[in-house]
Design a protein around this motif. Structure first.
Motif, PDB file in Angstrom:
ATOM      1  N   THR A  89     -14.259  56.748 -96.154  1.00  0.00           N
ATOM      2  CA  THR A  89     -14.846  55.680 -95.726  1.00  0.00           C
ATOM      3  C   THR A  89     -14.038  54.508 -95.428  1.00  0.00           C
ATOM      4  OG1 THR A  89     -16.507  53.692 -96.105  1.00  0.00           O
ATOM      5  CG2 THR A  89     -14.962  54.446 -98.152  1.00  0.00           C
ATOM      6  N   THR A  90     -14.032  53.762 -94.260  1.00  0.00           N
ATOM      7  CA  THR A  90     -13.146  52.795 -93.880  1.00  0.00           C
ATOM      8  C   THR A  90     -13.492  51.396 -93.858  1.00  0.00           C
ATOM      9  OG1 THR A  90     -13.878  53.169 -91.505  1.00  0.00           O
ATOM     10  CG2 THR A  90     -12.299  54.670 -92.336  1.00  0.00           C
ATOM     11  N   ARG A  91     -12.437  50.469 -93.879  1.00  0.00           N
ATOM     12  CA  ARG A  91     -12.881  49.057 -93.783  1.00  0.00           C
ATOM     13  C   ARG A  91     -11.681  48.484 -92.976  1.00  0.00           C
ATOM     14  NH1 ARG A  91     -11.311  44.688 -96.122  1.00  0.00           N
ATOM     15  NH2 ARG A  91     -10.837  45.716 -98.268  1.00  0.00           N
ATOM     16  N   SER A 138     -17.376  48.790 -91.343  1.00  0.00           N
ATOM     17  CA  SER A 138     -17.117  49.702 -92.213  1.00  0.00           C
ATOM     18  C   SER A 138     -17.699  51.103 -91.475  1.00  0.00           C
ATOM     19  CB  SER A 138     -17.926  49.663 -93.536  1.00  0.00           C
ATOM     20  OG  SER A 138     -17.337  48.712 -94.470  1.00  0.00           O
ATOM     21  N   THR A 139     -16.883  52.264 -91.688  1.00  0.00           N
ATOM     22  CA  THR A 139     -17.717  53.369 -91.231  1.00  0.00           C
ATOM     23  C   THR A 139     -17.357  54.546 -92.358  1.00  0.00           C
ATOM     24  OG1 THR A 139     -15.654  54.341 -90.198  1.00  0.00           O
ATOM     25  CG2 THR A 139     -17.000  53.207 -88.670  1.00  0.00           C
ATOM     26  N   ASP A 140     -18.415  55.634 -92.353  1.00  0.00           N
ATOM     27  CA  ASP A 140     -18.039  56.592 -93.263  1.00  0.00           C
ATOM     28  C   ASP A 140     -18.775  57.971 -92.834  1.00  0.00           C
ATOM     29  OD1 ASP A 140     -20.884  57.299 -94.954  1.00  0.00           O
ATOM     30  OD2 ASP A 140     -20.740  55.040 -94.259  1.00  0.00           O
ATOM     31  N   HIS A 141     -18.113  59.010 -93.195  1.00  0.00           N
ATOM     32  CA  HIS A 141     -18.531  60.383 -93.003  1.00  0.00           C
ATOM     33  C   HIS A 141     -17.897  61.373 -94.118  1.00  0.00           C
ATOM     34  CE1 HIS A 141     -14.701  60.754 -90.885  1.00  0.00           C
ATOM     35  NE2 HIS A 141     -14.989  62.145 -90.796  1.00  0.00           N
ATOM     36  N   THR A 198     -19.493  53.438-100.414  1.00  0.00           N
ATOM     37  CA  THR A 198     -19.691  52.803 -99.113  1.00  0.00           C
ATOM     38  C   THR A 198     -20.222  51.516 -99.307  1.00  0.00           C
ATOM     39  OG1 THR A 198     -21.056  53.078 -97.148  1.00  0.00           O
ATOM     40  CG2 THR A 198     -22.068  53.563 -98.984  1.00  0.00           C
ATOM     41  N   ASP A 238     -24.632  49.250 -95.695  1.00  0.00           N
ATOM     42  CA  ASP A 238     -24.632  50.397 -94.931  1.00  0.00           C
ATOM     43  C   ASP A 238     -25.431  51.842 -95.677  1.00  0.00           C
ATOM     44  OD1 ASP A 238     -22.947  49.439 -92.602  1.00  0.00           O
ATOM     45  OD2 ASP A 238     -21.227  49.939 -93.750  1.00  0.00           O
ATOM     46  N   SER A 239     -26.000  51.392 -96.657  1.00  0.00           N
ATOM     47  CA  SER A 239     -26.355  52.405 -97.514  1.00  0.00           C
ATOM     48  C   SER A 239     -27.873  52.542 -97.182  1.00  0.00           C
ATOM     49  CB  SER A 239     -26.006  52.002 -99.012  1.00  0.00           C
ATOM     50  OG  SER A 239     -24.733  52.110 -99.302  1.00  0.00           O
ATOM     51  N   GLU A 252     -20.208  59.324-102.456  1.00  0.00           N
ATOM     52  CA  GLU A 252     -19.845  58.438-101.418  1.00  0.00           C
ATOM     53  C   GLU A 252     -19.311  56.994-102.011  1.00  0.00           C
ATOM     54  OE1 GLU A 252     -22.448  58.492 -98.126  1.00  0.00           O
ATOM     55  OE2 GLU A 252     -23.518  60.009 -98.599  1.00  0.00           O
ATOM     56  N   HIS A 312     -15.371  62.733 -98.865  1.00  0.00           N
ATOM     57  CA  HIS A 312     -15.728  61.844 -98.281  1.00  0.00           C
ATOM     58  C   HIS A 312     -14.854  60.569 -97.466  1.00  0.00           C
ATOM     59  CE1 HIS A 312     -18.145  58.148 -97.666  1.00  0.00           C
ATOM     60  NE2 HIS A 312     -19.171  58.880 -97.004  1.00  0.00           N
TER      61      HIS A 312
END
Length: 473
Positions: free
Chosen positions: A412-414, A247-250, A4, A8-9, A2, A410
């Motif tokens: 992830t966004t910002r 931030s989001t991630d998936h 990230t 957020d980790s 990932e 994966h």
């Protein structure tokens, strides 16, 4: 693997130790090699703002190494630092130029600081983030520091680095290199270094045969953006002043779905990268009704013979993909593949190069990056390894990072931390996820025999659709 934000980790609880490279002032020697333009720009920008006004701009990586003692860890960290000369070099800005000074490998030592034993991972994370924030700066040295957390039967290593000397490709190389030193089998990367690239860069750029065409592509993109680079296709609810970022991630696709998606992309005449860009274009068409998605993509621009060199080798690429609501994936991936081939960036594609080429300042507003960490030089990262980034304040911009590893793809966004942006980025990501899942599940019936896929709702590796709507943490 990932990519990230550290904040957020998940970080383990345990005994925290900081490791800081040191060297005697007398050990620094003048180095006549010119810096890479992107690194010089990074340092000069920091100097223009002043040391106290530069936001953290570090990136990093975390990975587990088993249960090891401090002496063994220290030797591995030291050997790794000594093996990469750009990690033991610094730039000092002057009025005319940036002066380079470099340490001999033998001059690098490590200072070890016992921070303490922490019962919760959140406290450890805050300590590491603060350590990276204060210890990593474009104008100082060291530009790489380490933190280790001993707990639950193993040690987790955190490496932070100023972004001026490493890119995502380099981050993906670090776990394998340090694990190699710990195992007594250091990976030797032959060839010239990032410092040598800086010296050779002017000649490499001057020899490029397509610079006028490259400039025309950018001017066309800027005209379409009313003089600016393309913006995210949905409103963000923020102005042009610096704004706190969210931030989001998936996981966009799990490993079996990623294989089927790659096969579908190849069947359409493209790569996985082209397929993912096609999904973004189709998602934008569905969400907005637009018949074209424009963006700036980030690309690895390592030329021969720097194909395996650590450093910062990133170019910007203008991308426009025509589409429409309900367009077929096969047609869209073919358009995306042609666009990537036509506008492939080279050594002269970094942001400061573009500013010079176009005689204006370029500020990317909607940026997409794709990295396949399975293809990095040396030992690829393991599934639990993570690439990390710092928190940041920026104007209205959106970044999407797509990373493919053995675990899948994966995302992830910002983006600006506003209610409008949270809702619209989540809407866009959800549309992208559904599009990618449909492509992967549809190709199950036309590709070579493959394991039976999970339902589309499960193709994001266990994430529910509600999770994409969570507020930023």
């Amino acid at each position: 693997m990932e990519f990230t934000e550290l904040n957020d980790s998940a970080v383990p609880a345990g005994r925290l130790v900081f490791w800081t490279p040191t060297a005697a002032a007398s050990a620094w020697a003048d180095d006549p090699r010119e810096p890479a333009l992107v690194h010089e720009h990074h340092v000069r920008s920091a100097a223009a703002h002043g040391p106290e006004r530069v936001d953290p701009a570090w990136v990093g990586v975390s990975f587990g190494v088993g249960r090891l003692g401090p002496d063994r860890l220290g030797r591995a960290f030291s050997a790794w630092l000594r093996g990469h000369e750009h990690l033991r070099s610094r730039l000092l800005p002057t009025r005319e130029r940036c002066e380079r000074h470099t340490l001999p490998a033998s001059a690098v030592a490590l200072r070890r600081e016992e921070v303490g034993l922490f019962a919760d991972g959140a406290s450890v994370r805050r300590q590491i983030e603060a350590f990276f924030d204060r210890g990593l700066h474009p104008l100082g040295w060291p530009q790489v520091v380490f933190a280790t957390v001993e707990g639950s039967g193993r040690v987790t290593v955190f490496v932070g680095a100023d972004h001026g000397i490493v890119d995502g490709y380099t981050l993906a190389m670090i776990p394998g290199q340090i694990r190699g030193h710990l195992a007594g089998r250091a990976e030797e990367l032959a060839g010239p270094t990032f410092l040598d690239f800086g010296a050779a860069e002017p000649n490499l750029v001057d020899r490029l045969p397509t610079r006028p065409e490259h400039a025309d592509h950018w001017r066309t993109l800027l005209r379409g953006g009313r003089g600016g680079t393309p913006a995210f296709p949905l409103p963000l609810g923020s102005g042009e002043t610096p704004h706190s970022q969210c931030s989001t991630d998936h996981w966009l696709l799990d490993a079996p779905a990623a294989e089927r998606f790659a096969a579908a992309s190849r069947a359409g005449g493209g790569s996985t990268a082209a397929g993912l860009l096609a999904c973004l274009a189709l998602a934008a068409a569905k969400a907005t009704g637009r018949r074209q998605l424009s963006m700036v993509t980030l690309a690895n621009t390592r030329p021969e013979p720097w194909r395996t060199a650590p450093g910062w080798f990133v170019g910007l690429q203008p991308v426009r993909i025509a589409t429409a609501p309900g367009a077929a994936f096969a047609d869209t991936v073919a358009l995306a593949a042609a666009e990537l081939r036509r506008h492939r960036p080279g050594p002269g594609s970094s942001l400061p190069h573009l500013d010079r080429l176009l005689r204006r300042r370029i500020r990317p507003r909607f940026v997409v990056s794709y990295l396949d960490v399975r293809r990095v030089a040396g030992t690829p990262p393991q599934q639990e390894d993570r690439m990390l980034r710092s928190r940041i304040h920026r104007p209205a911009e959106v970044y999407l990072w797509l990373t493919r590893s053995e675990r899948g793809v994966h995302l992830t966004t910002r983006f600006p931390d506003t209610a409008v942006a949270r809702a619209n980025v989540a809407r866009f990501v959800l549309a992208t996820t559904h599009t990618a899942a449909r492509v992967a599940d549809g190709h199950r019936f036309v590709a070579a025999p493959a394991p039976v896929a999970a339902p589309a709702s499960a193709s994001v590796a266990g994430r529910t659709t509600e999770e994409t709507m969570l507020p930023c943490t």
